[in-house]
Design a protein around this motif. Structure first.
Motif, PDB file in Angstrom:
ATOM      1  N   ALA A  27       0.818  -1.217   0.000  1.00  0.00           N
ATOM      2  CA  ALA A  27       0.000   0.000   0.000  1.00  0.00           C
ATOM      3  C   ALA A  27       0.850   1.265   0.000  1.00  0.00           C
ATOM      4  O   ALA A  27       0.308   2.367   0.107  1.00  0.00           O
ATOM      5  CB  ALA A  27      -0.930   0.003   1.215  1.00  0.00           C
ATOM      6  N   ARG A  28       2.162   1.115  -0.123  1.00  0.00           N
ATOM      7  CA  ARG A  28       3.031   2.292  -0.137  1.00  0.00           C
ATOM      8  C   ARG A  28       2.824   3.082  -1.430  1.00  0.00           C
ATOM      9  O   ARG A  28       2.456   2.522  -2.469  1.00  0.00           O
ATOM     10  CB  ARG A  28       4.493   1.886   0.008  1.00  0.00           C
ATOM     11  CG  ARG A  28       4.802   1.091   1.287  1.00  0.00           C
ATOM     12  CD  ARG A  28       4.514   1.900   2.546  1.00  0.00           C
ATOM     13  NE  ARG A  28       4.801   1.133   3.748  1.00  0.00           N
ATOM     14  CZ  ARG A  28       5.984   1.145   4.373  1.00  0.00           C
ATOM     15  NH1 ARG A  28       6.978   1.895   3.896  1.00  0.00           N
ATOM     16  NH2 ARG A  28       6.151   0.422   5.461  1.00  0.00           N
ATOM     17  N   LEU A  29       3.099   4.375  -1.367  1.00  0.00           N
ATOM     18  CA  LEU A  29       2.806   5.278  -2.469  1.00  0.00           C
ATOM     19  C   LEU A  29       4.079   5.808  -3.125  1.00  0.00           C
ATOM     20  O   LEU A  29       5.159   5.764  -2.534  1.00  0.00           O
ATOM     21  CB  LEU A  29       1.961   6.455  -1.970  1.00  0.00           C
ATOM     22  CG  LEU A  29       0.675   6.077  -1.231  1.00  0.00           C
ATOM     23  CD1 LEU A  29       0.012   7.310  -0.668  1.00  0.00           C
ATOM     24  CD2 LEU A  29      -0.280   5.329  -2.164  1.00  0.00           C
ATOM     25  N   GLY A  30       3.935   6.335  -4.340  1.00  0.00           N
ATOM     26  CA  GLY A  30       5.068   6.870  -5.075  1.00  0.00           C
ATOM     27  C   GLY A  30       5.594   8.169  -4.481  1.00  0.00           C
ATOM     28  O   GLY A  30       4.956   8.799  -3.643  1.00  0.00           O
ATOM     29  N   ARG A  31       6.776   8.548  -4.951  1.00  0.00           N
ATOM     30  CA  ARG A  31       7.440   9.753  -4.427  1.00  0.00           C
ATOM     31  C   ARG A  31       6.555  10.998  -4.521  1.00  0.00           C
ATOM     32  O   ARG A  31       6.379  11.733  -3.552  1.00  0.00           O
ATOM     33  CB  ARG A  31       8.738  10.018  -5.208  1.00  0.00           C
ATOM     34  CG  ARG A  31       9.834   8.994  -4.996  1.00  0.00           C
ATOM     35  CD  ARG A  31      11.050   9.397  -5.829  1.00  0.00           C
ATOM     36  NE  ARG A  31      12.169   8.479  -5.615  1.00  0.00           N
ATOM     37  CZ  ARG A  31      13.362   8.636  -6.179  1.00  0.00           C
ATOM     38  NH1 ARG A  31      13.574   9.673  -6.985  1.00  0.00           N
ATOM     39  NH2 ARG A  31      14.331   7.773  -5.932  1.00  0.00           N
ATOM     40  N   TRP A  32       6.005  11.232  -5.706  1.00  0.00           N
ATOM     41  CA  TRP A  32       5.249  12.451  -5.942  1.00  0.00           C
ATOM     42  C   TRP A  32       4.032  12.540  -5.027  1.00  0.00           C
ATOM     43  O   TRP A  32       3.729  13.610  -4.491  1.00  0.00           O
ATOM     44  CB  TRP A  32       4.813  12.501  -7.405  1.00  0.00           C
ATOM     45  CG  TRP A  32       4.109  13.770  -7.785  1.00  0.00           C
ATOM     46  CD1 TRP A  32       4.667  14.942  -8.185  1.00  0.00           C
ATOM     47  CD2 TRP A  32       2.686  13.995  -7.800  1.00  0.00           C
ATOM     48  NE1 TRP A  32       3.697  15.885  -8.457  1.00  0.00           N
ATOM     49  CE2 TRP A  32       2.472  15.324  -8.229  1.00  0.00           C
ATOM     50  CE3 TRP A  32       1.577  13.194  -7.501  1.00  0.00           C
ATOM     51  CZ2 TRP A  32       1.205  15.878  -8.354  1.00  0.00           C
ATOM     52  CZ3 TRP A  32       0.314  13.742  -7.629  1.00  0.00           C
ATOM     53  CH2 TRP A  32       0.144  15.064  -8.053  1.00  0.00           C
ATOM     54  N   GLN A  33       3.357  11.414  -4.819  1.00  0.00           N
ATOM     55  CA  GLN A  33       2.137  11.431  -4.022  1.00  0.00           C
ATOM     56  C   GLN A  33       2.437  11.761  -2.564  1.00  0.00           C
ATOM     57  O   GLN A  33       1.730  12.552  -1.931  1.00  0.00           O
ATOM     58  CB  GLN A  33       1.424  10.077  -4.127  1.00  0.00           C
ATOM     59  CG  GLN A  33      -0.029  10.133  -3.686  1.00  0.00           C
ATOM     60  CD  GLN A  33      -0.835   8.965  -4.205  1.00  0.00           C
ATOM     61  OE1 GLN A  33      -0.345   8.173  -5.003  1.00  0.00           O
ATOM     62  NE2 GLN A  33      -2.066   8.847  -3.756  1.00  0.00           N
ATOM     63  N   VAL A  34       3.489  11.181  -2.012  1.00  0.00           N
ATOM     64  CA  VAL A  34       3.853  11.469  -0.624  1.00  0.00           C
ATOM     65  C   VAL A  34       4.372  12.899  -0.497  1.00  0.00           C
ATOM     66  O   VAL A  34       3.995  13.637   0.418  1.00  0.00           O
ATOM     67  CB  VAL A  34       4.922  10.476  -0.122  1.00  0.00           C
ATOM     68  CG1 VAL A  34       5.366  10.836   1.298  1.00  0.00           C
ATOM     69  CG2 VAL A  34       4.385   9.048  -0.150  1.00  0.00           C
ATOM     70  N   THR A  35       5.235  13.303  -1.435  1.00  0.00           N
ATOM     71  CA  THR A  35       5.846  14.630  -1.366  1.00  0.00           C
ATOM     72  C   THR A  35       4.817  15.739  -1.481  1.00  0.00           C
ATOM     73  O   THR A  35       4.792  16.670  -0.668  1.00  0.00           O
ATOM     74  CB  THR A  35       6.906  14.799  -2.477  1.00  0.00           C
ATOM     75  OG1 THR A  35       7.901  13.791  -2.326  1.00  0.00           O
ATOM     76  CG2 THR A  35       7.558  16.170  -2.396  1.00  0.00           C
ATOM     77  N   MET A  36       3.957  15.655  -2.485  1.00  0.00           N
ATOM     78  CA  MET A  36       2.980  16.716  -2.678  1.00  0.00           C
ATOM     79  C   MET A  36       1.954  16.772  -1.546  1.00  0.00           C
ATOM     80  O   MET A  36       1.465  17.849  -1.198  1.00  0.00           O
ATOM     81  CB  MET A  36       2.270  16.540  -4.020  1.00  0.00           C
ATOM     82  CG  MET A  36       3.130  16.883  -5.221  1.00  0.00           C
ATOM     83  SD  MET A  36       3.676  18.622  -5.250  1.00  0.00           S
ATOM     84  CE  MET A  36       5.392  18.457  -4.689  1.00  0.00           C
ATOM     85  N   SER A  37       1.641  15.631  -0.949  1.00  0.00           N
ATOM     86  CA  SER A  37       0.716  15.634   0.187  1.00  0.00           C
ATOM     87  C   SER A  37       1.337  16.362   1.371  1.00  0.00           C
ATOM     88  O   SER A  37       0.714  17.239   1.980  1.00  0.00           O
ATOM     89  CB  SER A  37       0.354  14.201   0.575  1.00  0.00           C
ATOM     90  OG  SER A  37      -0.377  13.562  -0.442  1.00  0.00           O
TER      91      SER A  37
END
Length: 390
Positions: A24-34
Motif C-alpha cells: 500500500a506504499r505510495l510513489g514519491r510524488w504522491q507522498v511529497t505533494m501531500s
C-alpha cells in the motif's frame, strides 16, 4: 502507482491502527505533494516577520537558517523510522510510552494541528473581511469553513497530492508577485535588512539569533507530522524522502523562503507596525489587491488540507484507543470543521500564540524523548508489535 488493499476497513481507517503494508506504499510524488501542502501556510511568513520584529532582521535570518538545519537533521530520523516500519506517530511511540501513553501523542498532535487549522482559517476569513470591508467576521468564519469542507475530505491515498500538486506552482507565483508588487508600491530598498528589533540588546537574556531559534522550536509539531506521512513512502525511496520530502529541500522552502519573504513583506509594507497575523494579511492585500486575496485562498486551501487530515486522523486514533467504534472519514472531517468554527468564535488571535507556545513545549519534550529512546536503541533496530496491540 501501487494498488491499495481492497479491505474496506483498512482504507477507511487510513491504517490508523496498523502499519502501512508494503503493498500500500505510495510513489514519491504522491507522498511529497501531500506533505508539501504545509509549505503554503501564512504562519511561516508570520513567524519570520515576528522573529525579525522582536530580535532584528539579521538575527531572524540566522535563526531561520539554523532552524532549517536542525529540523532537517531530526526529521531524517523521524522519516526513516516511520518509513521503514510503516507506522504513524502514535504507533511509533507505543513501545516507548505503552498503549495509553502513546494516546497522548494523538491528543497532542490533534490539539496542536487543530489550532493551526483555526489560525489558517481565521487568516482567510480575515482576508475576506479586510478586502470586502463589510459584514460580521463570524459570517466569514462560517463561509470559510463551509467552503473548505469538500476540499478537506481527501487522504494521502486518494487526491490530496493532486490538489496540492496543482496548487503549489500558483502559491510560489503568488508569493513572488506579492514581493515584487510590495517592492514597486512601497519602495524596495535595503532598510529592512538593518532593522534591529523592538527588544533592545540589553533586554535580551540570550543573543537575538538564539532567541529567534527558540521561537522556531515551537514549530516542532512538523516532526510527529513527518511520521504520519513518511509511513506511506516506499523503502526504495527512503533517501529521496530524507533529502527532499522531509529534509533540507523542504525546510529551505518552508523556513528560509517563507520566513525571509514574511520579513521583507511586513518590513516593507508596514514598517512602523509590530508583526501580527493581521499585519501579514494586510501586507498581502495592500500589495496585490484582489490577486492577493486569491493568493491567500490558494495558500489556505493547500495547508488546511493537511491540517484537517492530521487532526481528523488523530481524533480517530483517540476514539479507536478508547472503544471499538468506527466512523467514516467524512464524520471526522466534519467534526474538525465544527471544532474549528467554534474555536474561531472565541477571538482566537487573542490567545492562539499562548496556546501554541504551551503545546510547543510539550511537542519539544515528545521529540526529545523519542530521539533519546531510539538513539539508545542499537542502530534504531526496533520491533513494532502493532497488529497484536490493536
Amino acid at each position: 502507482m501501487p494498488t491499495l488493499p481492497t479491505q474496506k476497513t483498512q482504507v477507511d481507517e487510513d491504517f490508523n491502527a496498523s502499519a502501512v503494508p508494503l503493498t500500500a506504499r505510495l510513489g514519491r510524488w504522491q507522498v511529497t505533494m501531500s506533505f508539501w501542502s504545509l509549505l503554503s501556510a501564512m504562519v511561516w511568513l508570520f513567524y519570520g516577520a515576528l522573529a525579525a520584529s522582536l530580535f532584528g532582521t539579521m538575527n531572524a535570518i540566522i535563526a531561520i537558517a539554523a532552524s532549517a538545519v536542525v529540523f532537517s537533521l531530526v526529521n531524517i530520523v523521524m522519516a526513516r523510522l516511520s518509513l521503514r516500519h510503516g507506522v504513524n506517530s502514535t504507533l511509533l511511540t507505543r513501545n516507548i510510552f505503552g498503549r495509553w501513553g502513546s494516546l497522548l501523542t494523538a491528543v497532542l498532535l490533534a490539539a496542536t494541528v487543530l489550532y493551526y487549522a483555526v489560525f489558517e482559517s481565521s487568516t482567510l476569513a480575515l482576508a475576506f473581511a479586510e478586502y470586502f470591508g463589510a459584514g460580521d467576521i463570524r459570517i466569514w468564519y462560517a463561509v470559510v469553513v463551509v467552503a473548505m469542507l469538500p476540499l478537506m475530505l481527501g487522504s494521502v491515498q486518494s487526491w490530496m497530492a493532486k490538489l496540492n500538486g496543482y496548487l503549489l506552482p500558483f502559491y510560489f507565483i503568488g508569493l513572488v508577485a506579492t514581493l515584487v508588487a510590495a517592492s514597486v508600491k512601497f519602495g524596495g530598498d535595503s532598510a529592512w535588512l538593518s532593522f534591529e528589533g523592538v527588544v533592545p540588546a540589553e533586554g535580551r537574556t540570550l543573543p537575538g539569533w538564539v532567541l529567534g531559534f527558540i521561537l522556531y522550536m515551537g514549530i516542532y509539531i512538523t516532526m510527529p507530522t513527518t511520521a504520519d506521512f513518511a509511513r506511506f513512502g516506499r523503502r526504495e525511496d527512503e533517501r529521496f524522502h530524507e533529502v527532499v520530502t522531509f529534509g533540507w529541500v523542504f525546510y529551505l522552502l518552508l523556513f528560509v523562503v517563507n520566513g525571509v519573504a514574511g520579513i521583507y513583506l511586513v518590513q516593507t509594507v508596514l514598517p512602523n507596525e509590530p508583526a501580527s497575523e493581521h499585519g501579514v494579511v494586510q501586507a498581502v492585500l495592500m500589495s496585490l489587491g484582489l490577486f492577493g486575496l486569491l493568493f491567500i485562498v490558494i495558500s489556505q486551501t493547500r495547508v488546511n488540507s493537511v491540517n484537517y487530515y492530521v487532526a481528523s486522523t488523530n481524533l480517530e486514533r483517540i476514539l479507536h484507543s478508547l472503544s471499538s467504534v468506527r466512523l467514516p472519514r467524512v464524520v471526522w472531517v466534519g467534526a474538525v470543521a465544527v471544532l474549528v468554527f467554534l474555536l474561531m468564535l472565541t477571538d482566537v488571535f487573542s490567545y492562539l500564540q499562548t496556546a501554541l507556545n504551551w503545546q510547543g513545549v510539550l511537542v519539544i519534550g515528545w521529540v526529545g524523548v523519542v530521539l533519546t529512546h531510539f538513539g539508545l536503541t542499537d542502530r534504531f533496530r526496533m520491533t513494532f508489535v502493532v497488529a497484536s496491540n490493536r
